[in-house]
Design a protein around this motif. Structure first.
Motif, PDB file in Angstrom:
ATOM      1  N   PHE A  76      52.376  22.186  22.536  1.00  0.00           N
ATOM      2  CA  PHE A  76      52.612  21.191  21.634  1.00  0.00           C
ATOM      3  C   PHE A  76      51.314  20.410  21.191  1.00  0.00           C
ATOM      4  O   PHE A  76      51.279  20.043  20.012  1.00  0.00           O
ATOM      5  CB  PHE A  76      53.778  20.502  22.209  1.00  0.00           C
ATOM      6  N   VAL A  77      50.399  19.914  22.366  1.00  0.00           N
ATOM      7  CA  VAL A  77      49.475  19.190  21.944  1.00  0.00           C
ATOM      8  C   VAL A  77      48.435  19.922  21.081  1.00  0.00           C
ATOM      9  O   VAL A  77      47.573  19.492  20.225  1.00  0.00           O
ATOM     10  CB  VAL A  77      48.621  18.554  23.242  1.00  0.00           C
ATOM     11  N   TYR A  78      48.282  21.297  21.379  1.00  0.00           N
ATOM     12  CA  TYR A  78      47.605  22.081  20.557  1.00  0.00           C
ATOM     13  C   TYR A  78      47.927  22.238  19.294  1.00  0.00           C
ATOM     14  O   TYR A  78      47.038  22.335  18.278  1.00  0.00           O
ATOM     15  CB  TYR A  78      47.366  23.640  21.155  1.00  0.00           C
ATOM     16  N   VAL A  79      49.251  22.370  18.773  1.00  0.00           N
ATOM     17  CA  VAL A  79      49.743  22.399  17.642  1.00  0.00           C
ATOM     18  C   VAL A  79      49.351  20.946  16.859  1.00  0.00           C
ATOM     19  O   VAL A  79      48.961  20.907  15.603  1.00  0.00           O
ATOM     20  CB  VAL A  79      51.150  22.597  17.582  1.00  0.00           C
ATOM     21  N   LEU A  80      49.465  19.850  17.383  1.00  0.00           N
ATOM     22  CA  LEU A  80      49.298  18.494  16.891  1.00  0.00           C
ATOM     23  C   LEU A  80      47.647  18.400  16.470  1.00  0.00           C
ATOM     24  O   LEU A  80      47.329  18.045  15.403  1.00  0.00           O
ATOM     25  CB  LEU A  80      49.577  17.282  17.708  1.00  0.00           C
ATOM     26  N   ALA A  81      46.898  18.921  17.656  1.00  0.00           N
ATOM     27  CA  ALA A  81      45.327  19.005  17.013  1.00  0.00           C
ATOM     28  C   ALA A  81      44.931  19.900  16.002  1.00  0.00           C
ATOM     29  O   ALA A  81      44.273  19.437  15.153  1.00  0.00           O
ATOM     30  CB  ALA A  81      44.685  19.127  18.263  1.00  0.00           C
ATOM     31  N   PHE A  82      45.745  21.099  16.010  1.00  0.00           N
ATOM     32  CA  PHE A  82      45.304  22.069  15.127  1.00  0.00           C
ATOM     33  C   PHE A  82      45.681  21.181  13.704  1.00  0.00           C
ATOM     34  O   PHE A  82      44.967  21.583  12.655  1.00  0.00           O
ATOM     35  CB  PHE A  82      46.378  23.237  15.098  1.00  0.00           C
ATOM     36  N   PHE A  83      46.912  20.830  13.483  1.00  0.00           N
ATOM     37  CA  PHE A  83      47.243  20.098  12.255  1.00  0.00           C
ATOM     38  C   PHE A  83      46.239  18.992  11.869  1.00  0.00           C
ATOM     39  O   PHE A  83      45.836  18.459  10.737  1.00  0.00           O
ATOM     40  CB  PHE A  83      48.661  19.744  12.014  1.00  0.00           C
ATOM     41  N   GLY A  84      45.765  18.149  12.933  1.00  0.00           N
ATOM     42  CA  GLY A  84      44.819  17.295  12.714  1.00  0.00           C
ATOM     43  C   GLY A  84      43.447  17.488  12.016  1.00  0.00           C
ATOM     44  O   GLY A  84      42.975  16.884  11.183  1.00  0.00           O
ATOM     45  N   PHE A  85      42.932  18.704  12.862  1.00  0.00           N
ATOM     46  CA  PHE A  85      41.736  19.021  12.234  1.00  0.00           C
ATOM     47  C   PHE A  85      42.059  19.702  10.801  1.00  0.00           C
ATOM     48  O   PHE A  85      41.119  19.870  10.286  1.00  0.00           O
ATOM     49  CB  PHE A  85      40.994  19.817  13.428  1.00  0.00           C
ATOM     50  N   GLY A  86      43.456  20.315  10.893  1.00  0.00           N
ATOM     51  CA  GLY A  86      43.517  21.073   9.858  1.00  0.00           C
ATOM     52  C   GLY A  86      43.680  20.259   8.475  1.00  0.00           C
ATOM     53  O   GLY A  86      43.753  20.784   7.427  1.00  0.00           O
ATOM     54  N   VAL A  87      43.827  18.706   8.575  1.00  0.00           N
ATOM     55  CA  VAL A  87      43.925  17.917   7.324  1.00  0.00           C
ATOM     56  C   VAL A  87      42.657  18.117   6.583  1.00  0.00           C
ATOM     57  O   VAL A  87      42.770  18.249   5.391  1.00  0.00           O
ATOM     58  CB  VAL A  87      43.934  16.607   7.829  1.00  0.00           C
ATOM     59  N   LYS A  88      41.471  18.229   7.012  1.00  0.00           N
ATOM     60  CA  LYS A  88      40.079  18.389   6.475  1.00  0.00           C
ATOM     61  C   LYS A  88      40.039  19.910   5.720  1.00  0.00           C
ATOM     62  O   LYS A  88      39.241  20.078   4.854  1.00  0.00           O
ATOM     63  CB  LYS A  88      38.880  18.111   6.956  1.00  0.00           C
ATOM     64  N   ALA A  89      40.688  20.736   6.312  1.00  0.00           N
ATOM     65  CA  ALA A  89      40.898  22.295   5.998  1.00  0.00           C
ATOM     66  C   ALA A  89      41.929  22.094   5.163  1.00  0.00           C
ATOM     67  O   ALA A  89      42.282  23.436   4.576  1.00  0.00           O
ATOM     68  CB  ALA A  89      41.117  23.190   7.214  1.00  0.00           C
ATOM     69  N   ALA A  90      42.871  21.067   4.530  1.00  0.00           N
ATOM     70  CA  ALA A  90      43.852  21.172   3.433  1.00  0.00           C
ATOM     71  C   ALA A  90      44.705  22.151   3.982  1.00  0.00           C
ATOM     72  O   ALA A  90      45.314  22.789   3.061  1.00  0.00           O
ATOM     73  CB  ALA A  90      43.238  21.467   2.262  1.00  0.00           C
ATOM     74  N   LEU A  91      45.243  21.951   5.187  1.00  0.00           N
ATOM     75  CA  LEU A  91      46.566  22.791   5.678  1.00  0.00           C
ATOM     76  C   LEU A  91      47.858  22.100   5.198  1.00  0.00           C
ATOM     77  O   LEU A  91      47.755  20.938   5.291  1.00  0.00           O
ATOM     78  CB  LEU A  91      46.449  22.891   7.113  1.00  0.00           C
TER      79      LEU A  91
END
Length: 509
Positions: free
Chosen positions: A218-233
């Motif tokens: 669950f934490v990995y998904v949060l971090a993925f989307f967190g860093f994914g903000v700059k990748a425009a996810l």
């Protein structure tokens, strides 16, 4: 002493930018003649790129580390250069001097030139800091600094639209950083090394991975989307189209290498060097991030077809193409990492070439909408020849570079499907759906890129633009020609690069 060189590429441009800001504050913008400003900025940029090149040749993969300072205990801000960092750093070092050269002509008649180039220079150093980061803490520090130094660049026009866009960018970036920080805390607490240093294959404790797997996923998904903000996810993409109000040299680097690629690079680090694919593969976390990447690919390419503002169309194209990289990363296999790295490199050249072509047209003619481009290829033949090469490559048509990276991603999807199926995992069909998404996006890419070319080359009778519109001068044309040439070279001879990427991906995946 040689270890100290690992800090130079990150710190030199930052110091140079700060010097420009200090001199501008005390003596005003008039203290610099434009030629002197250009020589200062280009000089630092070229020296920095040469240092990066030397470090890649002599230090990459040696395991050498340079600790800049300690935060607390084992929390260190440190630089190191491994295979993945070398790919990103090499890309930055090649693109930035050409982007600066292009910027000199584009910004010649703009206001606040010294401030612009100060932050432009600092962005170079901060982006290199992300590439050279030896652990997750250092990456996060420079990831946050990247928001601070690019915010003034988005704000630079000082229009109402620029103010709104810069605020939106700031809000999204801060929110994403909060989610990414949660991931860092968990990596630190459950790592086998007791710190957040990057290790191929990940550093998560095997016992924690079994007893607290659900929480870690669950934490990995949060971090993925967190860093994914700059990748425009999707749905964290909204800042990127609005940021096109910034000058084209800014938007080109935002979309090609500095911001969005930093987000994708951070996701690769998180997946393959921190959490590790052994923990993530076949889990609900893999399916969520893979599904999010596919949704973003479809959304971005569809919106690009609908958009009539040229730079915003290219922005939606970036949203789609960045999720190609995230999709490859989400395959969580050596081939997936290789595919993601190849598209990270090839897309950078395709997208910066496309944006610089759009910027050249805007600079020479003031035209910003697709429907205004009728007959422009006759007025600006070199610019549109370069755009044609970038467009064909973005659409994934062989033998250009874009075809190779998309082919790699499709191969990684089928490979991931076979791995999941062999493990008896019911989600094996999802990677195959990813291959179908690539086909849809390729079709949409052809539509939104080729409609521009058709208008430019085959206008309706009597719609050829009048006036003294021509190709820009050599400072804008040389980067375009080099980017177009690289796209062609990678398309016909990508084997040396792919061998390097295979060596890197095989260790980390």
């Amino acid at each position: 002493m040689s270890r100290m060189l690992l800090a130079v590429p990150a710190l030199l441009p930052i110091v140079g930018g700060v010097v420009l800001l200090i001199m501008n504050h005390f003596k005003g913008n008039a203290v610099f003649r434009y030629r002197g400003l250009a020589l200062f900025v280009e000089g630092i940029t070229l020296v920095n790129s040469l240092v990066i090149g030397w470090l890649i040749v002599h230090k990459a993969g040696t395991g050498e580390q340079m600790v800049l300072f300690k935060l607390y205990g084992d929390l260190r801000v440190m630089f190191s250069l491994d295979g993945l960092g070398s790919v990103f750093a090499g890309l930055i070092a090649f693109l930035w001097p050409l982007a600066v050269l292009y910027s000199f002509e584009y910004m010649r008649n703009e206001e606040r030139q010294t401030v612009f180039f100060a932050y432009y220079l600092m962005t170079y150093g901060v982006t290199v800091g992300i590439a050279f980061a030896g652990n997750l803490v250092t990456l996060y520090l420079f990831y946050e600094l990247l928001t601070l130094v690019t915010f003034p660049l988005v704000l630079h026009p000082m229009t109402k639209a620029a103010v709104r866009a810069s605020r939106k960018y700031l809000y999204y970036a801060i929110g994403g950083a909060a989610f990414a920080f949660i991931g860092i805390i968990f990596v630190l607490n459950f790592s086998t090394t007791g710190n957040t240093q990057f290790v191929p294959g990940g550093i998560m404790d095997a016992v924690a991975g079994q007893t607290r797997r659900g929480t870690l996923l669950f934490v990995y998904v949060l971090a993925f989307f967190g860093f994914g903000v700059k990748a425009a996810l999707f749905p964290c993409h909204g800042w990127l189209p609005d940021a096109t109000v910034a000058p084209t040299p800014v938007t080109a680097l935002l979309h090609a290498v500095a911001v969005v690629k930093s987000g994708a690079f951070a996701v690769m680090r998180l997946t393959y060097y921190s959490f590790g694919t052994a923990l993530l593969r076949g889990s609900f976390a893999q399916y969520i991030v893979m599904g999010a990447a596919m949704v973003t690919v479809v959304y971005g390419s569809t919106m690009a077809v609908k958009e009539i503002h040229w730079k915003r169309r290219l922005a939606y194209s970036t949203i789609s193409n960045l999720s190609y990289i995230l999709l490859g990363t989400a395959m969580m296999s050596p081939l997936g990492l290789i595919a993601a790295m190849s598209h990270m490199v090839f897309h950078a050249f395709m997208k910066i070439c496309s944006f610089f072509c759009a910027g050249a047209v805007m600079h020479q003619s003031g035209k910003t909408y697709v429907y205004e481009l009728d007959g422009m290829a006759r007025k600006m033949p070199v610019t549109f020849a370069c755009l044609t090469i970038a467009s064909i490559s973005l659409a994934g048509i062989p033998p250009f570079a874009g075809f190779i990276s998309k082919w790699n991603i499709a191969q990684s999807a089928f490979d991931c499907g076979r791995i999941l199926s062999g493990a008896g995992n019911g989600g094996y069909w999802l990677p195959y759906a990813g291959a179908c998404v690539l086909l849809y996006s390729a079709l949409m890419t052809a539509v939104y890129m080729f409609t521009v070319l058709v208008r430019a080359y085959f206008p309706k009778e009597g719609t050829v633009p009048g006036g003294d519109v021509r190709d820009p001068n050599w400072m804008m044309l040389v980067p375009l020609l080099i980017f177009a040439g690289v796209i062609i070279c990678f398309g016909f001879h990508s084997v040396p690069l792919m061998k390097i990427l295979w060596a890197i991906g095989g260790k980390a995946g």
